[in-house]
Design a protein around this motif. Structure first.
Motif, PDB file in Angstrom:
ATOM      1  N   HIS A 168      -4.705  10.887   7.218  1.00 44.39           N
ATOM      2  CA  HIS A 168      -5.118   9.873   6.241  1.00 44.39           C
ATOM      3  C   HIS A 168      -4.129   8.705   6.207  1.00 44.39           C
ATOM      4  CE1 HIS A 168      -6.884   8.081   2.703  1.00 44.39           C
ATOM      5  NE2 HIS A 168      -5.674   8.060   2.142  1.00 44.39           N
ATOM      6  N   ALA A 169      -2.850   9.015   6.174  1.00 43.78           N
ATOM      7  CA  ALA A 169      -1.832   7.957   6.108  1.00 43.78           C
ATOM      8  C   ALA A 169      -1.900   7.047   7.335  1.00 43.78           C
ATOM      9  CB  ALA A 169      -0.441   8.572   5.980  1.00 43.78           C
ATOM     10  N   ASN A 170      -2.044   7.635   8.513  1.00 44.25           N
ATOM     11  CA  ASN A 170      -2.070   6.845   9.745  1.00 44.25           C
ATOM     12  C   ASN A 170      -3.364   6.040   9.884  1.00 44.25           C
ATOM     13  OD1 ASN A 170       0.498   7.643  10.456  1.00 44.25           O
ATOM     14  ND2 ASN A 170      -0.212   9.291  11.792  1.00 44.25           N
ATOM     15  N   GLU A 171      -4.489   6.628   9.489  1.00 46.45           N
ATOM     16  CA  GLU A 171      -5.769   5.915   9.613  1.00 46.45           C
ATOM     17  C   GLU A 171      -5.900   4.789   8.589  1.00 46.45           C
ATOM     18  OE1 GLU A 171      -8.817   8.896   9.332  1.00 46.45           O
ATOM     19  OE2 GLU A 171      -8.513   9.571  11.391  1.00 46.45           O
ATOM     20  N   THR A 172      -5.291   4.964   7.424  1.00 46.12           N
ATOM     21  CA  THR A 172      -5.447   3.992   6.349  1.00 46.12           C
ATOM     22  C   THR A 172      -4.398   2.895   6.409  1.00 46.12           C
ATOM     23  OG1 THR A 172      -6.356   5.795   5.015  1.00 46.12           O
ATOM     24  CG2 THR A 172      -5.783   3.786   3.846  1.00 46.12           C
ATOM     25  N   GLY A 173      -3.296   3.150   7.073  1.00 41.68           N
ATOM     26  CA  GLY A 173      -2.284   2.121   7.260  1.00 41.68           C
ATOM     27  C   GLY A 173      -1.454   1.820   6.018  1.00 41.68           C
ATOM     28  N   PRO A 230       3.967  -6.690  -8.006  1.00 42.90           N
ATOM     29  CA  PRO A 230       2.787  -6.658  -8.877  1.00 42.90           C
ATOM     30  C   PRO A 230       1.471  -6.464  -8.120  1.00 42.90           C
ATOM     31  CG  PRO A 230       4.106  -8.647  -9.278  1.00 42.90           C
ATOM     32  CD  PRO A 230       4.720  -7.929  -8.129  1.00 42.90           C
ATOM     33  N   GLU A 231       1.459  -6.724  -6.828  1.00 44.20           N
ATOM     34  CA  GLU A 231       0.235  -6.544  -6.051  1.00 44.20           C
ATOM     35  C   GLU A 231       0.139  -5.162  -5.410  1.00 44.20           C
ATOM     36  OE1 GLU A 231      -0.349  -9.776  -3.349  1.00 44.20           O
ATOM     37  OE2 GLU A 231       0.197 -11.259  -4.869  1.00 44.20           O
ATOM     38  N   ALA A 232       1.110  -4.322  -5.649  1.00 41.85           N
ATOM     39  CA  ALA A 232       1.112  -2.980  -5.044  1.00 41.85           C
ATOM     40  C   ALA A 232      -0.014  -2.131  -5.611  1.00 41.85           C
ATOM     41  CB  ALA A 232       2.450  -2.302  -5.297  1.00 41.85           C
ATOM     42  N   VAL A 233      -0.592  -1.340  -4.724  1.00 40.72           N
ATOM     43  CA  VAL A 233      -1.627  -0.384  -5.119  1.00 40.72           C
ATOM     44  C   VAL A 233      -1.187   0.987  -4.625  1.00 40.72           C
ATOM     45  CG1 VAL A 233      -4.038   0.288  -4.865  1.00 40.72           C
ATOM     46  CG2 VAL A 233      -3.436  -2.128  -5.000  1.00 40.72           C
ATOM     47  N   VAL A 234      -1.241   1.950  -5.518  1.00 37.99           N
ATOM     48  CA  VAL A 234      -0.806   3.307  -5.207  1.00 37.99           C
ATOM     49  C   VAL A 234      -2.031   4.203  -5.053  1.00 37.99           C
ATOM     50  CG1 VAL A 234       0.471   5.307  -6.056  1.00 37.99           C
ATOM     51  CG2 VAL A 234       1.345   3.002  -6.487  1.00 37.99           C
ATOM     52  N   THR A 235      -2.004   5.035  -4.024  1.00 39.25           N
ATOM     53  CA  THR A 235      -3.010   6.073  -3.862  1.00 39.25           C
ATOM     54  C   THR A 235      -2.322   7.408  -4.074  1.00 39.25           C
ATOM     55  OG1 THR A 235      -4.284   4.779  -2.266  1.00 39.25           O
ATOM     56  CG2 THR A 235      -4.675   7.155  -2.300  1.00 39.25           C
ATOM     57  N   LEU A 236      -2.844   8.161  -5.011  1.00 45.00           N
ATOM     58  CA  LEU A 236      -2.357   9.500  -5.303  1.00 45.00           C
ATOM     59  C   LEU A 236      -3.254  10.455  -4.530  1.00 45.00           C
ATOM     60  CD1 LEU A 236      -0.398  11.129  -7.069  1.00 45.00           C
ATOM     61  CD2 LEU A 236      -2.092  10.997  -8.895  1.00 45.00           C
ATOM     62  N   LEU A 237      -2.698  11.105  -3.511  1.00 40.49           N
ATOM     63  CA  LEU A 237      -3.489  11.952  -2.618  1.00 40.49           C
ATOM     64  C   LEU A 237      -3.241  13.420  -2.891  1.00 40.49           C
ATOM     65  CD1 LEU A 237      -5.362  12.261  -0.130  1.00 40.49           C
ATOM     66  CD2 LEU A 237      -3.282  12.193   1.278  1.00 40.49           C
ATOM     67  N   LYS A 277      -7.228  10.196  -4.810  1.00 48.12           N
ATOM     68  CA  LYS A 277      -8.087  10.587  -3.682  1.00 48.12           C
ATOM     69  C   LYS A 277      -7.865  12.058  -3.399  1.00 48.12           C
ATOM     70  CE  LYS A 277      -9.522   8.892   0.777  1.00 48.12           C
ATOM     71  NZ  LYS A 277     -10.857   8.604   0.335  1.00 48.12           N
ATOM     72  N   THR A 278      -8.954  12.790  -3.218  1.00 42.93           N
ATOM     73  CA  THR A 278      -8.881  14.214  -2.891  1.00 42.93           C
ATOM     74  C   THR A 278      -9.510  14.428  -1.521  1.00 42.93           C
ATOM     75  OG1 THR A 278      -9.108  14.770  -5.231  1.00 42.93           O
ATOM     76  CG2 THR A 278      -9.515  16.532  -3.659  1.00 42.93           C
ATOM     77  N   LEU A 279      -8.785  15.117  -0.658  1.00 42.05           N
ATOM     78  CA  LEU A 279      -9.284  15.449   0.671  1.00 42.05           C
ATOM     79  C   LEU A 279      -9.234  16.962   0.855  1.00 42.05           C
ATOM     80  CD1 LEU A 279      -7.475  12.717   2.814  1.00 42.05           C
ATOM     81  CD2 LEU A 279      -9.838  12.694   1.986  1.00 42.05           C
ATOM     82  N   HIS A 280      -9.968  17.463   1.818  1.00 42.30           N
ATOM     83  CA  HIS A 280      -9.987  18.891   2.127  1.00 42.30           C
ATOM     84  C   HIS A 280      -9.370  19.118   3.497  1.00 42.30           C
ATOM     85  CE1 HIS A 280     -12.748  20.010  -1.155  1.00 42.30           C
ATOM     86  NE2 HIS A 280     -13.171  18.772  -1.003  1.00 42.30           N
ATOM     87  N   GLY A 281      -8.565  20.160   3.615  1.00 46.13           N
ATOM     88  CA  GLY A 281      -7.977  20.502   4.900  1.00 46.13           C
ATOM     89  C   GLY A 281      -6.614  21.131   4.735  1.00 46.13           C
ATOM     90  N   THR A 282      -5.913  21.263   5.820  1.00 45.07           N
ATOM     91  CA  THR A 282      -4.539  21.761   5.794  1.00 45.07           C
ATOM     92  C   THR A 282      -3.659  20.590   5.356  1.00 45.07           C
ATOM     93  OG1 THR A 282      -5.082  23.246   7.606  1.00 45.07           O
ATOM     94  CG2 THR A 282      -2.738  22.878   7.157  1.00 45.07           C
ATOM     95  N   LYS A 327       0.865  -1.191   0.000  1.00 44.61           N
ATOM     96  CA  LYS A 327       0.000   0.000   0.000  1.00 44.61           C
ATOM     97  C   LYS A 327       0.897   1.235   0.000  1.00 44.61           C
ATOM     98  CE  LYS A 327      -3.654   0.308   2.493  1.00 44.61           C
ATOM     99  NZ  LYS A 327      -4.578   0.345   3.640  1.00 44.61           N
ATOM    100  N   ILE A 328       0.904   1.943  -1.126  1.00 41.31           N
ATOM    101  CA  ILE A 328       1.802   3.071  -1.314  1.00 41.31           C
ATOM    102  C   ILE A 328       0.981   4.350  -1.447  1.00 41.31           C
ATOM    103  CG2 ILE A 328       3.561   4.081  -2.819  1.00 41.31           C
ATOM    104  CD1 ILE A 328       4.190   1.155  -3.730  1.00 41.31           C
ATOM    105  N   LEU A 329       1.340   5.357  -0.662  1.00 39.82           N
ATOM    106  CA  LEU A 329       0.687   6.664  -0.746  1.00 39.82           C
ATOM    107  C   LEU A 329       1.657   7.658  -1.365  1.00 39.82           C
ATOM    108  CD1 LEU A 329      -1.687   8.573  -0.002  1.00 39.82           C
ATOM    109  CD2 LEU A 329      -0.532   8.979   2.174  1.00 39.82           C
ATOM    110  N   VAL A 330       1.162   8.415  -2.340  1.00 40.25           N
ATOM    111  CA  VAL A 330       1.942   9.489  -2.940  1.00 40.25           C
ATOM    112  C   VAL A 330       1.181  10.784  -2.692  1.00 40.25           C
ATOM    113  CG1 VAL A 330       2.955  10.447  -5.037  1.00 40.25           C
ATOM    114  CG2 VAL A 330       2.835   7.969  -4.736  1.00 40.25           C
ATOM    115  N   ALA A 331       1.756  11.661  -1.865  1.00 35.20           N
ATOM    116  CA  ALA A 331       1.155  12.966  -1.611  1.00 35.20           C
ATOM    117  C   ALA A 331       1.548  13.877  -2.768  1.00 35.20           C
ATOM    118  CB  ALA A 331       1.646  13.531  -0.281  1.00 35.20           C
ATOM    119  N   ALA A 332       0.567  14.463  -3.428  1.00 34.43           N
ATOM    120  CA  ALA A 332       0.846  15.197  -4.657  1.00 34.43           C
ATOM    121  C   ALA A 332       0.208  16.572  -4.665  1.00 34.43           C
ATOM    122  CB  ALA A 332       0.312  14.400  -5.841  1.00 34.43           C
ATOM    123  N   ASP A 333       0.935  17.527  -5.242  1.00 34.66           N
ATOM    124  CA  ASP A 333       0.361  18.858  -5.452  1.00 34.66           C
ATOM    125  C   ASP A 333       0.646  19.373  -6.860  1.00 34.66           C
ATOM    126  OD1 ASP A 333       3.038  19.475  -5.345  1.00 34.66           O
ATOM    127  OD2 ASP A 333       2.878  20.921  -3.715  1.00 34.66           O
TER     128      ASP A 333
END
Length: 139
Positions: A96-101, A30-37, A83-88, A4-10
């Motif tokens: 998000h990273a900590n809650e989603t693991g 091959p089983e990796a899933v990326v979330t572009l946040l 994934k798009t979130l609102h906030g600082t 589970k890979i998270l990429v924080a993007a702007d």
């Protein structure tokens, strides 16, 4: 292996480089899933609306920031979701990273808002200090 890979993007050059590094890691599993946040900063959004941009224009500008990053994953055949979130940005990414693991988080060393980085400290630094998973800061 990281799955589970998270990429924080702007949309900054640094976040594009972070996406390219995440692709390398994702292709190794091959089983990796990326979330572009992408985090929409309330203060910035409010300012854009107050300065005469319509909400459609603001949404279009934000999408323009993500399109090059999405294309990086598509062209390499790496599964991803946006994934798009609102906030600082810093605290929102951390929460998000900590809650989603996620197994690992990629973030660019500098974003689009250099003034905020200079005054408040960088988002990447805040994320690296507070996310429970390994954080890779790409410059």
């Amino acid at each position: 292996m990281y799955q589970k890979i998270l990429v924080a993007a702007d949309g900054s050059d640094h976040s594009i480089r972070a996406a390219r590094e995440a692709v390398k890691m994702a292709k190794a599993n091959p089983e990796a899933v990326v979330t572009l946040l992408y985090v929409i900063d309330y203060d910035k959004a409010r300012s854009e609306i107050l300065h005469g941009q319509s909400s459609d224009e603001v949404h279009f500008e934000r999408r323009k920031h993500l399109l090059p990053l999405e294309e990086i994953f598509r062209s390499e055949g790496v599964a991803f979701e946006t994934k798009t979130l609102h906030g600082t940005p810093g605290p929102t990414i951390v929460q998000h990273a900590n809650e989603t693991g996620y197994d690992v988080v990629f973030i660019g060393s500098r974003g689009l808002n250099s003034f905020q980085e200079m005054v408040l400290g960088s988002v990447s630094h805040k994320v690296a200090k507070r996310v429970q998973a390994p954080v890779i800061i790409v410059k």
